[in-house]
Design a protein around this motif. Structure first.
Motif, PDB file in Angstrom:
ATOM      1  N   ASP A   1       0.732  -1.077   0.069  1.00 28.38           N
ATOM      2  CA  ASP A   1      -0.018   0.027   0.057  1.00 28.38           C
ATOM      3  C   ASP A   1       0.999   1.289   0.057  1.00 28.38           C
ATOM      4  O   ASP A   1       0.665   2.277  -0.561  1.00 28.38           O
TER       5      ASP A   1
ATOM      6  N   LYS B   1       1.193   3.973  -3.077  1.00 31.30           N
ATOM      7  CA  LYS B   1       0.901   5.716  -2.929  1.00 31.30           C
ATOM      8  C   LYS B   1       1.979   6.383  -3.345  1.00 31.30           C
ATOM      9  O   LYS B   1       1.830   7.251  -3.750  1.00 31.30           O
ATOM     10  N   ARG B   2       3.304   5.895  -3.109  1.00 28.69           N
ATOM     11  CA  ARG B   2       4.304   6.749  -3.201  1.00 28.69           C
ATOM     12  C   ARG B   2       4.715   6.587  -4.756  1.00 28.69           C
ATOM     13  O   ARG B   2       5.270   7.448  -5.334  1.00 28.69           O
TER      14      ARG B   2
ATOM     15  N   ARG C   1       2.466   8.324  -8.291  1.00 26.67           N
ATOM     16  CA  ARG C   1       2.715   9.729  -8.469  1.00 26.67           C
ATOM     17  C   ARG C   1       3.954  10.218  -9.490  1.00 26.67           C
ATOM     18  O   ARG C   1       4.173  11.205  -9.872  1.00 26.67           O
TER      19      ARG C   1
END
Lengths: 130, 309
Positions: A17, A21-22, A25
Protein backbone atom coordinates in the motif's frame (compact mmCIF):
# COMPACT_ATOMS: atom_id res chain seq x y z
CA UNK A 1 10.35 8.79 -21.98
CA UNK A 2 7.56 6.26 -21.82
CA UNK A 3 6.01 5.31 -18.54
CA UNK A 4 7.84 2.49 -16.80
CA UNK A 5 5.57 -0.43 -16.06
CA UNK A 6 6.43 -1.97 -12.73
CA UNK A 7 5.10 -5.09 -11.05
CA UNK A 8 5.76 -5.31 -7.34
CA UNK A 9 5.55 -8.67 -5.58
CA UNK A 10 5.49 -8.75 -1.79
CA UNK A 11 3.41 -10.68 0.71
CA UNK A 12 3.24 -7.72 3.10
CA UNK A 13 0.07 -5.81 2.30
CA UNK A 14 1.06 -2.73 4.31
CA UNK A 15 4.28 -2.39 2.41
CA UNK A 16 2.50 -2.71 -0.92
CA UNK A 17 0.00 0.00 0.00
CA UNK A 18 2.76 2.38 1.00
CA UNK A 19 4.73 1.60 -2.10
CA UNK A 20 1.75 2.10 -4.42
CA UNK A 21 0.89 5.44 -2.85
CA UNK A 22 4.41 6.74 -3.30
CA UNK A 23 5.03 5.37 -6.77
CA UNK A 24 1.92 6.22 -8.71
CA UNK A 25 2.79 9.90 -8.50
CA UNK A 26 6.09 9.41 -10.27
CA UNK A 27 5.31 8.47 -13.83
CA UNK A 28 5.32 4.81 -12.96
CA UNK A 29 2.57 2.45 -13.93
CA UNK A 30 2.59 0.18 -10.90
CA UNK A 31 0.71 -3.01 -10.28
CA UNK A 32 0.99 -5.04 -7.08
CA UNK A 33 0.52 -8.73 -6.31
CA UNK A 34 1.18 -10.69 -3.14
CA UNK A 35 2.71 -13.97 -4.30
CA UNK A 36 4.97 -15.61 -6.86
CA UNK A 37 2.24 -17.52 -8.71
CA UNK A 38 0.14 -14.34 -8.93
CA UNK A 39 3.14 -12.53 -10.37
CA UNK A 40 3.64 -15.17 -13.06
CA UNK A 41 -0.04 -15.04 -13.89
CA UNK A 42 0.06 -11.26 -14.23
CA UNK A 43 3.20 -11.33 -16.36
CA UNK A 44 1.67 -13.87 -18.73
CA UNK A 45 -1.14 -11.44 -19.53
CA UNK A 46 0.48 -8.01 -19.19
CA UNK A 47 3.47 -6.12 -20.50
CA UNK A 48 5.87 -5.17 -17.73
CA UNK A 49 9.34 -3.57 -17.78
CA UNK A 50 10.62 -4.09 -14.27
CA UNK A 51 9.62 -6.45 -11.45
CA UNK A 52 10.35 -5.58 -7.84
CA UNK A 53 10.37 -8.87 -5.99
CA UNK A 54 10.56 -9.69 -2.29
CA UNK A 55 12.96 -12.53 -1.51
CA UNK A 56 11.09 -13.89 1.48
CA UNK A 57 7.56 -14.98 0.75
CA UNK A 58 5.58 -17.98 1.98
CA UNK A 59 5.07 -20.77 -0.54
CA UNK A 60 6.90 -19.95 -3.75
CA UNK A 61 9.74 -17.73 -2.53
CA UNK A 62 11.42 -14.87 -4.35
CA UNK A 63 14.31 -16.94 -5.70
CA UNK A 64 11.95 -19.55 -7.12
CA UNK A 65 9.79 -16.81 -8.62
CA UNK A 66 12.86 -15.10 -10.09
CA UNK A 67 13.94 -18.35 -11.71
CA UNK A 68 10.53 -18.75 -13.37
CA UNK A 69 10.30 -15.11 -14.44
CA UNK A 70 13.75 -15.22 -16.07
CA UNK A 71 12.87 -18.45 -17.82
CA UNK A 72 9.65 -17.08 -19.27
CA UNK A 73 10.58 -13.41 -19.75
CA UNK A 74 14.36 -13.21 -20.08
CA UNK A 75 14.43 -9.54 -21.07
CA UNK A 76 12.48 -8.35 -18.10
CA UNK A 77 14.63 -6.96 -15.29
CA UNK A 78 14.07 -7.98 -11.69
CA UNK A 79 15.08 -6.06 -8.58
CA UNK A 80 15.16 -8.17 -5.44
CA UNK A 81 14.12 -6.81 -2.05
CA UNK A 82 15.59 -8.40 1.01
CA UNK A 83 14.72 -7.81 4.62
CA UNK A 84 17.64 -9.34 6.40
CA UNK A 85 20.46 -9.46 3.90
CA UNK A 86 21.02 -13.09 3.13
CA UNK A 87 24.27 -13.46 1.22
CA UNK A 88 23.29 -16.91 0.04
CA UNK A 89 20.09 -15.71 -1.58
CA UNK A 90 22.03 -12.77 -2.98
CA UNK A 91 24.52 -15.07 -4.69
CA UNK A 92 21.72 -17.24 -5.98
CA UNK A 93 19.66 -14.30 -7.17
CA UNK A 94 22.60 -12.70 -8.95
CA UNK A 95 23.53 -15.91 -10.73
CA UNK A 96 19.89 -16.30 -11.78
CA UNK A 97 20.07 -12.92 -13.46
CA UNK A 98 18.57 -10.51 -10.92
CA UNK A 99 19.41 -6.95 -11.88
CA UNK A 100 19.85 -5.51 -8.43
CA UNK A 101 19.53 -6.21 -4.73
CA UNK A 102 17.97 -3.70 -2.39
CA UNK A 103 17.96 -4.08 1.35
CA UNK A 104 15.01 -3.02 3.42
CA UNK A 105 14.63 -0.41 4.71
CA UNK A 106 15.30 1.71 1.66
CA UNK A 107 14.16 5.13 0.55
CA UNK A 108 11.66 5.39 -2.26
CA UNK A 109 14.02 7.68 -4.17
CA UNK A 110 16.76 5.10 -4.01
CA UNK A 111 14.49 2.35 -5.28
CA UNK A 112 13.15 4.66 -7.98
CA UNK A 113 16.67 5.30 -9.22
CA UNK A 114 17.33 1.59 -9.41
CA UNK A 115 14.07 0.98 -11.22
CA UNK A 116 15.08 3.60 -13.81
CA UNK A 117 18.47 1.93 -14.28
CA UNK A 118 16.77 -1.42 -14.75
CA UNK A 119 14.39 0.20 -17.22
CA UNK A 120 17.35 1.66 -19.13
CA UNK A 121 18.73 -1.86 -19.51
CA UNK A 122 15.38 -3.18 -20.74
CA UNK A 123 15.40 -0.46 -23.40
CA UNK A 124 18.96 -1.25 -24.46
CA UNK A 125 18.06 -4.91 -24.83
CA UNK A 126 14.88 -4.12 -26.74
CA UNK A 127 16.86 -1.87 -29.05
CA UNK A 128 19.23 -4.75 -29.79
CA UNK A 129 16.38 -7.16 -30.45
CA UNK A 130 14.87 -4.88 -33.09
CA UNK B 1 47.84 -8.25 -28.30
CA UNK B 2 51.08 -9.08 -30.06
CA UNK B 3 51.82 -5.38 -30.46
CA UNK B 4 52.07 -5.07 -26.68
CA UNK B 5 55.10 -7.32 -26.56
CA UNK B 6 58.07 -5.10 -25.78
CA UNK B 7 61.57 -5.96 -26.88
CA UNK B 8 63.05 -7.40 -23.71
CA UNK B 9 66.48 -8.12 -25.20
CA UNK B 10 68.06 -4.72 -24.71
CA UNK B 11 71.63 -5.53 -23.65
CA UNK B 12 72.06 -4.87 -19.93
CA UNK B 13 75.81 -4.34 -20.33
CA UNK B 14 74.91 -1.05 -21.96
CA UNK B 15 73.65 0.15 -18.59
CA UNK B 16 77.13 -0.28 -17.12
CA UNK B 17 79.40 0.57 -20.00
CA UNK B 18 77.76 3.79 -21.11
CA UNK B 19 77.93 5.73 -17.80
CA UNK B 20 81.49 4.51 -17.12
CA UNK B 21 82.72 5.20 -20.60
CA UNK B 22 81.72 8.85 -20.47
CA UNK B 23 83.97 9.98 -17.52
CA UNK B 24 86.87 7.78 -18.64
CA UNK B 25 86.75 9.38 -22.01
CA UNK B 26 86.54 12.80 -20.33
CA UNK B 27 89.60 12.19 -18.10
CA UNK B 28 91.57 11.03 -21.07
CA UNK B 29 90.48 14.09 -22.97
CA UNK B 30 91.77 16.83 -20.63
CA UNK B 31 91.17 19.39 -17.81
CA UNK B 32 89.40 18.54 -14.56
CA UNK B 33 86.53 20.96 -15.18
CA UNK B 34 85.64 18.81 -18.10
CA UNK B 35 85.92 15.77 -15.82
CA UNK B 36 83.40 17.25 -13.36
CA UNK B 37 81.05 18.01 -16.20
CA UNK B 38 81.57 14.52 -17.52
CA UNK B 39 80.89 13.01 -14.09
CA UNK B 40 77.65 14.95 -13.85
CA UNK B 41 76.77 13.77 -17.32
CA UNK B 42 77.56 10.23 -16.35
CA UNK B 43 75.31 10.49 -13.26
CA UNK B 44 72.53 11.70 -15.52
CA UNK B 45 73.28 8.90 -17.96
CA UNK B 46 73.15 6.40 -15.09
CA UNK B 47 69.73 7.55 -14.00
CA UNK B 48 68.38 7.66 -17.54
CA UNK B 49 69.61 4.16 -18.30
CA UNK B 50 68.29 2.78 -15.05
CA UNK B 51 64.91 4.42 -15.51
CA UNK B 52 64.85 2.87 -18.96
CA UNK B 53 65.74 -0.49 -17.49
CA UNK B 54 63.00 -0.25 -14.90
CA UNK B 55 60.44 0.73 -17.53
CA UNK B 56 61.49 -2.22 -19.65
CA UNK B 57 61.22 -4.55 -16.70
CA UNK B 58 57.75 -3.28 -15.96
CA UNK B 59 56.74 -3.68 -19.59
CA UNK B 60 58.10 -7.21 -19.61
CA UNK B 61 56.17 -8.08 -16.44
CA UNK B 62 53.08 -6.64 -17.98
CA UNK B 63 53.58 -8.62 -21.18
CA UNK B 64 53.99 -11.80 -19.20
CA UNK B 65 50.85 -11.07 -17.21
CA UNK B 66 48.90 -10.17 -20.36
CA UNK B 67 50.02 -13.44 -21.88
CA UNK B 68 49.04 -15.33 -18.72
CA UNK B 69 45.68 -13.68 -18.77
CA UNK B 70 45.19 -14.48 -22.43
CA UNK B 71 45.95 -18.14 -21.79
CA UNK B 72 43.70 -18.06 -18.75
CA UNK B 73 40.80 -16.55 -20.69
CA UNK B 74 41.21 -19.04 -23.56
CA UNK B 75 41.22 -21.82 -21.01
CA UNK B 76 38.07 -20.36 -19.50
CA UNK B 77 36.34 -20.23 -22.87
CA UNK B 78 37.03 -23.89 -23.66
CA UNK B 79 36.04 -24.98 -20.18
CA UNK B 80 32.89 -22.94 -20.64
CA UNK B 81 31.99 -24.88 -23.76
CA UNK B 82 32.63 -28.19 -22.06
CA UNK B 83 30.66 -27.11 -19.01
CA UNK B 84 27.60 -26.08 -20.97
CA UNK B 85 27.74 -29.32 -22.96
CA UNK B 86 27.73 -31.38 -19.78
CA UNK B 87 25.08 -29.23 -18.14
CA UNK B 88 22.69 -29.62 -21.07
CA UNK B 89 23.25 -33.37 -21.19
CA UNK B 90 22.69 -33.81 -17.48
CA UNK B 91 19.69 -31.51 -17.30
CA UNK B 92 17.39 -33.78 -19.26
CA UNK B 93 17.82 -36.89 -17.08
CA UNK B 94 17.53 -34.63 -14.03
CA UNK B 95 14.20 -33.34 -15.24
CA UNK B 96 12.96 -36.89 -15.86
CA UNK B 97 14.01 -37.97 -12.37
CA UNK B 98 12.31 -34.91 -10.89
CA UNK B 99 9.07 -35.64 -12.71
CA UNK B 100 9.16 -39.30 -11.73
CA UNK B 101 9.52 -38.24 -8.11
CA UNK B 102 6.42 -36.08 -8.47
CA UNK B 103 4.55 -38.97 -10.02
CA UNK B 104 5.62 -41.34 -7.27
CA UNK B 105 4.48 -38.84 -4.67
CA UNK B 106 1.05 -38.79 -6.26
CA UNK B 107 0.93 -42.60 -6.39
CA UNK B 108 2.00 -42.70 -2.77
CA UNK B 109 -0.70 -40.26 -1.71
CA UNK B 110 -3.39 -42.23 -3.54
CA UNK B 111 -2.31 -45.69 -2.36
CA UNK B 112 -2.87 -47.24 1.05
CA UNK B 113 0.57 -48.24 2.18
CA UNK B 114 1.07 -49.04 5.87
CA UNK B 115 1.84 -45.82 7.73
CA UNK B 116 5.42 -46.65 8.67
CA UNK B 117 6.38 -47.64 5.14
CA UNK B 118 4.56 -44.63 3.78
CA UNK B 119 6.62 -42.29 5.92
CA UNK B 120 9.80 -44.03 4.88
CA UNK B 121 8.94 -43.85 1.19
CA UNK B 122 8.09 -40.21 1.57
CA UNK B 123 11.41 -39.39 3.18
CA UNK B 124 13.23 -41.32 0.44
CA UNK B 125 11.47 -39.31 -2.22
CA UNK B 126 12.27 -36.13 -0.35
CA UNK B 127 15.91 -37.19 -0.31
CA UNK B 128 15.90 -37.80 -4.06
CA UNK B 129 14.26 -34.46 -4.67
CA UNK B 130 16.86 -32.68 -2.57
CA UNK B 131 19.72 -34.25 -4.46
CA UNK B 132 18.10 -33.54 -7.80
CA UNK B 133 17.77 -29.90 -6.75
CA UNK B 134 21.41 -29.87 -5.79
CA UNK B 135 22.46 -31.29 -9.16
CA UNK B 136 20.18 -28.79 -10.82
CA UNK B 137 21.92 -26.00 -9.00
CA UNK B 138 25.29 -27.19 -10.25
CA UNK B 139 24.16 -27.51 -13.86
CA UNK B 140 22.58 -24.10 -13.55
CA UNK B 141 25.87 -22.64 -12.37
CA UNK B 142 27.68 -24.39 -15.19
CA UNK B 143 25.31 -22.89 -17.69
CA UNK B 144 25.72 -19.51 -16.07
CA UNK B 145 29.43 -19.99 -16.38
CA UNK B 146 29.13 -20.66 -20.06
CA UNK B 147 26.44 -18.10 -20.73
CA UNK B 148 27.24 -16.27 -23.90
CA UNK B 149 24.61 -13.58 -23.57
CA UNK B 150 25.79 -10.09 -24.43
CA UNK B 151 27.01 -7.79 -21.76
CA UNK B 152 25.00 -4.61 -21.44
CA UNK B 153 27.04 -1.55 -20.55
CA UNK B 154 25.47 1.05 -18.31
CA UNK B 155 27.05 4.04 -16.66
CA UNK B 156 27.34 3.44 -12.93
CA UNK B 157 28.92 4.76 -9.77
CA UNK B 158 31.28 1.88 -8.98
CA UNK B 159 31.73 2.85 -5.34
CA UNK B 160 27.97 2.79 -4.77
CA UNK B 161 27.70 -0.59 -6.46
CA UNK B 162 30.49 -2.03 -4.33
CA UNK B 163 29.00 -0.49 -1.19
CA UNK B 164 25.64 -2.20 -1.91
CA UNK B 165 27.35 -5.57 -1.92
CA UNK B 166 29.44 -4.73 1.15
CA UNK B 167 26.26 -3.89 3.04
CA UNK B 168 24.62 -7.12 1.96
CA UNK B 169 27.54 -9.14 3.32
CA UNK B 170 28.00 -6.92 6.38
CA UNK B 171 24.65 -7.76 7.91
CA UNK B 172 25.57 -11.42 8.16
CA UNK B 173 29.24 -10.87 8.82
CA UNK B 174 28.51 -8.62 11.81
CA UNK B 175 26.93 -11.52 13.66
CA UNK B 176 30.32 -13.26 13.55
CA UNK B 177 32.16 -10.18 14.64
CA UNK B 178 33.62 -9.67 11.17
CA UNK B 179 34.46 -6.06 10.39
CA UNK B 180 34.07 -4.69 6.87
CA UNK B 181 36.50 -1.84 6.19
CA UNK B 182 36.04 0.51 3.26
CA UNK B 183 38.61 2.53 1.42
CA UNK B 184 36.82 3.98 -1.54
CA UNK B 185 38.97 6.12 -3.76
CA UNK B 186 38.06 8.76 -6.28
CA UNK B 187 36.83 6.77 -9.26
CA UNK B 188 35.03 8.15 -12.26
CA UNK B 189 31.71 6.69 -13.38
CA UNK B 190 32.22 3.44 -15.22
CA UNK B 191 30.52 1.91 -18.27
CA UNK B 192 30.07 -1.73 -17.40
CA UNK B 193 27.44 -4.41 -16.90
CA UNK B 194 26.12 -3.70 -13.39
CA UNK B 195 24.54 -7.06 -12.44
CA UNK B 196 27.59 -8.95 -13.67
CA UNK B 197 29.93 -6.73 -11.68
CA UNK B 198 27.71 -7.16 -8.61
CA UNK B 199 28.02 -10.91 -8.99
CA UNK B 200 31.83 -10.72 -9.00
CA UNK B 201 32.01 -8.42 -5.99
CA UNK B 202 29.51 -10.37 -3.94
CA UNK B 203 31.40 -13.56 -4.67
CA UNK B 204 34.74 -12.15 -3.59
CA UNK B 205 33.26 -10.58 -0.46
CA UNK B 206 31.53 -13.81 0.47
CA UNK B 207 34.74 -15.79 0.02
CA UNK B 208 36.63 -13.28 2.14
CA UNK B 209 34.03 -13.36 4.92
CA UNK B 210 34.15 -17.16 4.93
CA UNK B 211 37.94 -17.16 4.98
CA UNK B 212 38.38 -14.82 7.95
CA UNK B 213 35.92 -16.49 10.28
CA UNK B 214 35.10 -15.00 13.67
CA UNK B 215 36.40 -11.48 14.39
CA UNK B 216 38.23 -11.17 11.09
CA UNK B 217 38.55 -8.11 8.94
CA UNK B 218 37.64 -7.73 5.27
CA UNK B 219 38.99 -4.63 3.58
CA UNK B 220 37.46 -3.38 0.38
CA UNK B 221 39.12 -0.67 -1.63
CA UNK B 222 38.58 1.01 -4.97
CA UNK B 223 40.84 3.24 -6.99
CA UNK B 224 41.52 4.57 -10.42
CA UNK B 225 44.74 2.82 -11.42
CA UNK B 226 46.00 4.50 -14.56
CA UNK B 227 42.81 4.31 -16.55
CA UNK B 228 41.44 1.14 -15.03
CA UNK B 229 39.00 0.66 -12.22
CA UNK B 230 40.64 -1.39 -9.51
CA UNK B 231 38.56 -3.08 -6.82
CA UNK B 232 40.52 -4.96 -4.17
CA UNK B 233 39.19 -7.31 -1.51
CA UNK B 234 41.68 -8.21 1.19
CA UNK B 235 41.07 -10.38 4.22
CA UNK B 236 42.82 -11.37 7.43
CA UNK B 237 42.26 -15.07 6.82
CA UNK B 238 44.95 -17.73 6.41
CA UNK B 239 45.81 -16.61 2.88
CA UNK B 240 46.35 -18.75 -0.19
CA UNK B 241 48.68 -21.75 -0.04
CA UNK B 242 51.36 -21.48 -2.74
CA UNK B 243 50.50 -24.89 -4.22
CA UNK B 244 46.88 -23.81 -4.54
CA UNK B 245 47.61 -20.50 -6.26
CA UNK B 246 47.75 -21.92 -9.79
CA UNK B 247 44.47 -23.77 -9.53
CA UNK B 248 42.50 -21.12 -7.69
CA UNK B 249 40.45 -20.07 -10.70
CA UNK B 250 39.90 -23.58 -12.05
CA UNK B 251 36.28 -24.67 -12.16
CA UNK B 252 35.35 -27.13 -9.39
CA UNK B 253 38.52 -26.37 -7.47
CA UNK B 254 37.59 -25.56 -3.89
CA UNK B 255 39.32 -25.48 -0.54
CA UNK B 256 36.01 -25.34 1.29
CA UNK B 257 34.65 -28.40 3.09
CA UNK B 258 32.50 -30.73 0.94
CA UNK B 259 29.01 -29.38 0.39
CA UNK B 260 29.98 -25.81 1.21
CA UNK B 261 31.24 -24.72 -2.15
CA UNK B 262 30.93 -25.99 -5.69
CA UNK B 263 34.25 -24.48 -6.70
CA UNK B 264 32.53 -22.43 -9.35
CA UNK B 265 32.53 -19.05 -7.59
CA UNK B 266 35.98 -17.80 -8.54
CA UNK B 267 36.05 -19.42 -11.95
CA UNK B 268 32.70 -17.85 -12.80
CA UNK B 269 33.88 -14.49 -11.45
CA UNK B 270 36.99 -14.60 -13.61
CA UNK B 271 34.96 -15.62 -16.62
CA UNK B 272 32.63 -12.68 -16.05
CA UNK B 273 35.53 -10.29 -15.52
CA UNK B 274 37.02 -11.43 -18.83
CA UNK B 275 33.71 -10.78 -20.54
CA UNK B 276 33.72 -7.29 -19.10
CA UNK B 277 37.16 -6.76 -20.61
CA UNK B 278 38.83 -7.07 -17.22
CA UNK B 279 40.79 -9.45 -15.05
CA UNK B 280 40.98 -10.79 -11.52
CA UNK B 281 44.27 -11.55 -9.85
CA UNK B 282 44.96 -13.34 -6.59
CA UNK B 283 47.87 -12.79 -4.21
CA UNK B 284 48.77 -13.00 -0.59
CA UNK B 285 48.72 -9.65 1.16
CA UNK B 286 51.64 -8.51 3.33
CA UNK B 287 49.52 -9.31 6.42
CA UNK B 288 49.25 -12.92 5.22
CA UNK B 289 45.61 -12.80 4.17
CA UNK B 290 44.30 -13.26 0.66
CA UNK B 291 44.08 -10.32 -1.71
CA UNK B 292 41.89 -10.41 -4.79
CA UNK B 293 42.04 -7.54 -7.26
CA UNK B 294 39.50 -6.90 -9.99
CA UNK B 295 40.62 -4.61 -12.80
CA UNK B 296 38.11 -3.29 -15.28
CA UNK B 297 38.26 -0.84 -18.14
CA UNK B 298 36.58 2.48 -17.40
CA UNK B 299 34.73 2.61 -20.71
CA UNK B 300 32.35 0.42 -22.62
CA UNK B 301 34.61 -0.23 -25.60
CA UNK B 302 36.43 -3.06 -23.91
CA UNK B 303 33.38 -5.11 -22.88
CA UNK B 304 32.21 -4.98 -26.49
CA UNK B 305 35.56 -6.33 -27.63
CA UNK B 306 35.54 -9.03 -24.99
CA UNK B 307 32.08 -10.04 -26.08
CA UNK B 308 33.27 -10.75 -29.59
CA UNK B 309 36.05 -13.01 -28.33
Amino acid sequence: METTRVLIVDDEKDFLDLFMKRMVRRNLDVHAVTSGPEALEYLAANEVDVVVLDVKMPGMDGIETLREIKKRHPHLEVIMLTGHGSVDSGLKGMSLGAYDYVMKPFTIDDLLERIQKARERVDINRGKAR
Amino acid sequence: MQGDQPNTHVPTWLAWVLPLAVPIAAVLAGPWTATVAALAASAAAFSVVFALGRALERARDRAVSIQDQLIQSQKMASIGQLASGIAHEVNTPLMVIGQDVELLEMVLAAGNMPEKMHAEAESCLEGIRRQVDRCGEITHKLLGFARKSDTVAQRIDANALVEDMVMLVEREAKRQGIVMQREYGQVPEVDTDPPLLRQIILNLLNNAAQAVGRDGVVRVSTRNASGRLEIAVQDTGPGIEPEVMDRLFDPFFTTKPPGQGTGLGLSTSLYIANRLGGTITAANAPNGGALFTVRLPLDAAAPAAAKAA
